[in-house]
Motif scaffolding. Structure first.
Motif, short mmCIF file in Angstrom:
data_model
loop_
_atom_site.label_atom_id
_atom_site.label_comp_id
_atom_site.label_asym_id
_atom_site.label_seq_id
_atom_site.Cartn_x
_atom_site.Cartn_y
_atom_site.Cartn_z
N SER A 86 0.83 -1.21 0.00
CA SER A 86 0.00 0.00 0.00
C SER A 86 0.86 1.26 0.00
O SER A 86 0.55 2.23 -0.70
N ILE A 87 1.97 1.25 0.74
CA ILE A 87 2.86 2.43 0.76
C ILE A 87 3.46 2.66 -0.62
O ILE A 87 3.42 3.78 -1.15
N PHE A 88 3.99 1.62 -1.21
CA PHE A 88 4.59 1.76 -2.53
C PHE A 88 3.54 2.12 -3.58
O PHE A 88 3.81 2.92 -4.49
N SER A 89 2.36 1.56 -3.46
CA SER A 89 1.29 1.87 -4.42
C SER A 89 0.92 3.35 -4.36
O SER A 89 0.69 3.98 -5.40
N ILE A 90 0.87 3.91 -3.16
CA ILE A 90 0.57 5.33 -3.02
C ILE A 90 1.67 6.17 -3.67
O ILE A 90 1.38 7.12 -4.41
N LEU A 91 2.92 5.80 -3.44
CA LEU A 91 4.03 6.53 -4.05
C LEU A 91 3.98 6.45 -5.58
O LEU A 91 4.20 7.45 -6.27
N ILE A 92 3.70 5.27 -6.08
CA ILE A 92 3.62 5.08 -7.53
C ILE A 92 2.47 5.89 -8.11
O ILE A 92 2.62 6.57 -9.14
N ASP A 93 1.32 5.86 -7.45
CA ASP A 93 0.18 6.65 -7.91
C ASP A 93 0.50 8.14 -7.94
O ASP A 93 0.13 8.85 -8.87
N ASN A 94 1.20 8.62 -6.90
CA ASN A 94 1.59 10.03 -6.87
C ASN A 94 2.52 10.38 -8.02
O ASN A 94 2.38 11.44 -8.65
N GLU A 95 3.46 9.51 -8.33
CA GLU A 95 4.38 9.75 -9.43
C GLU A 95 3.63 9.72 -10.77
O GLU A 95 3.93 10.50 -11.67
N LEU A 96 2.67 8.82 -10.90
CA LEU A 96 1.87 8.77 -12.13
C LEU A 96 1.05 10.04 -12.30
O LEU A 96 0.91 10.55 -13.43
N ILE A 97 0.53 10.57 -11.21
CA ILE A 97 -0.22 11.83 -11.28
C ILE A 97 0.70 12.95 -11.74
O ILE A 97 0.34 13.75 -12.60
N LYS A 98 1.90 12.99 -11.17
CA LYS A 98 2.86 14.02 -11.59
C LYS A 98 3.18 13.88 -13.08
O LYS A 98 3.29 14.86 -13.80
N LEU A 99 3.34 12.63 -13.52
CA LEU A 99 3.67 12.38 -14.92
C LEU A 99 2.53 12.84 -15.83
O LEU A 99 2.76 13.50 -16.84
N LYS A 100 1.31 12.53 -15.46
CA LYS A 100 0.16 12.92 -16.28
C LYS A 100 -0.04 14.43 -16.28
O LYS A 100 -0.56 14.99 -17.24
#
Length: 178
Positions: A86-100
């Motif tokens: 869950s921690i890594f998934s949140i970090l990945i989701d945040n990075e994907l939002i930044k990318l988009k």
């Protein structure tokens, strides 16, 4: 003071025939309240329909959203594994939002390629999850899972850094031209 009174009298005389002096119908108040009550019932009807339609739309969206995104099954994993995921998934989701958020015509190809690579990482991660479900948790599988998650975050950060470098290069080139 006397002059002001004269001015006021002159003004009243000027508009003397333009005043509305008609008597109001004695049933005027009853007619008014009847019209007022009629309007309120229609307004309440529209409000009720609007609320019902909003609820129906929200339910439809939630059903569609829940059916299109299948949740990860982690019933078989330990609390630590679930928490790590869950921690890594949140970090990945945040990075994907930044990318988009960096989407622009210049960055479109880079972002599309990055998203294709993320799908590959996701597929690998799903294989790891199936392996955990099949064989249980062991150090090698947990290490592979964490490694995949770290690789995805690192990859997204590298792509973001590359995009920012391109943007900075274009800004400095543009400034030199001016």
């Amino acid at each position: 003071m006397k002059k002001e009174k004269e001015n006021l009298d002159n003004l009243l005389k000027k508009f003397e025939n333009q005043w509305d002096v008609h008597e109001i119908n004695p049933d005027h108040q009853i007619v008014f309240f009847n019209k007022l009550n009629k309007k309120n019932t229609k307004k309440n009807n529209y409000t009720t329909w609007a609320i019902a339609a909003s609820i129906a739309i929200l339910l439809g969206i939630s059903v569609f959203y829940n059916n299109s995104k299948k949740p990860k099954e982690f019933k078989f994993a330990s609390k630590e594994t679930k928490r790590t995921d869950s921690i890594f998934s949140i970090l990945i989701d945040n990075e994907l939002i930044k990318l988009k958020d960096k989407t622009s015509p210049e960055n479109e190809q880079i972002i599309n390629d990055a998203l294709k690579q993320m799908k590959i990482f996701d597929a690998d991660y799903e294989k790891i999850l199936k392996e955990v479900q099949k064989n249980g948790e062991n150090k090698q599988i947990i290490y592979a899972m964490i490694s995949n998650l770290q690789t995805r975050i690192s990859f997204l950060q590298t792509v973001l850094q590359h995009i920012e470098e391109n943007e900075n290069l274009k800004k400095t080139t543009y400034e030199k031209i001016l």
